[in-house]
Design a protein around this motif. Sequence first.
Motif, short mmCIF file in Angstrom:
data_model
loop_
_atom_site.label_atom_id
_atom_site.label_comp_id
_atom_site.label_asym_id
_atom_site.label_seq_id
_atom_site.Cartn_x
_atom_site.Cartn_y
_atom_site.Cartn_z
N GLN A 57 -7.38 7.73 -7.61
CA GLN A 57 -7.83 6.37 -7.31
C GLN A 57 -6.90 5.36 -7.98
N THR B 123 -6.28 -1.61 2.53
CA THR B 123 -6.62 -0.57 1.54
C THR B 123 -7.94 0.12 1.84
N ARG B 124 -8.69 -0.37 2.83
CA ARG B 124 -9.96 0.26 3.18
C ARG B 124 -9.76 1.73 3.54
N PHE C 97 -4.59 -7.31 1.85
CA PHE C 97 -4.62 -6.16 0.96
C PHE C 97 -5.99 -5.47 1.04
N ASP C 98 -7.05 -6.29 1.05
CA ASP C 98 -8.41 -5.74 1.17
C ASP C 98 -8.57 -4.96 2.48
N SER D 139 -8.46 3.93 1.69
CA SER D 139 -7.31 4.51 0.99
C SER D 139 -7.64 4.71 -0.48
N VAL E 115 2.01 1.75 -3.50
CA VAL E 115 0.87 2.13 -4.35
C VAL E 115 0.49 3.59 -4.11
N GLU E 116 0.44 3.99 -2.85
CA GLU E 116 0.06 5.37 -2.54
C GLU E 116 1.12 6.36 -3.02
N LEU F 250 0.83 -1.20 0.00
CA LEU F 250 0.00 0.00 0.00
C LEU F 250 0.87 1.26 0.00
N ALA G 55 -6.52 3.08 -2.74
CA ALA G 55 -6.53 1.76 -3.39
C ALA G 55 -7.72 0.90 -2.96
N GLU G 56 -8.69 1.52 -2.29
CA GLU G 56 -9.86 0.74 -1.89
C GLU G 56 -10.55 0.18 -3.14
#
Length: 113
Positions: free
Chosen positions: A25, A52-53, A48-49, A55, A14-15, A11, A57-58
């Motif tokens: 997004q 990412t909540r 990951f799920d 975020s 990714v961010e 994450l 990447a949700e």
Amino acid sequence: MHEMALAASVLDIVEATAHRDGAAQVRAVCLEIGALSQVEPDALRFCFDVVTRGSLAERARLEIVITPGAAWCMPCGRTVALPALGAPCPHCGAYQLTVSQGDAMRAREIEVA
Ligand SMILES: [Zn+2]
């Protein structure tokens, strides 16, 4: 469960990528996981799920590609395929192996919106 720590570090990457690209997004993340990395893909998906909540990447799609393992065999003097950690050389049966590939995880592609 070390997958939770891995998911958190994914994450972070990714961010950072999303911020660099000015994206609001993240649509999809493609990860390469080495066959020898001892990462459980299903556990990583679950983690990951969770991480990412809330975020960017949700609900991002997580693709996982397993990359094959390889090791340097001392007796053979060459790189050989290694299906699992602790397995012997498939050519000579020796255990004097140094893992050279497939023991890491990396982000291959991050698709942003
Ligand atoms: Zn060998």
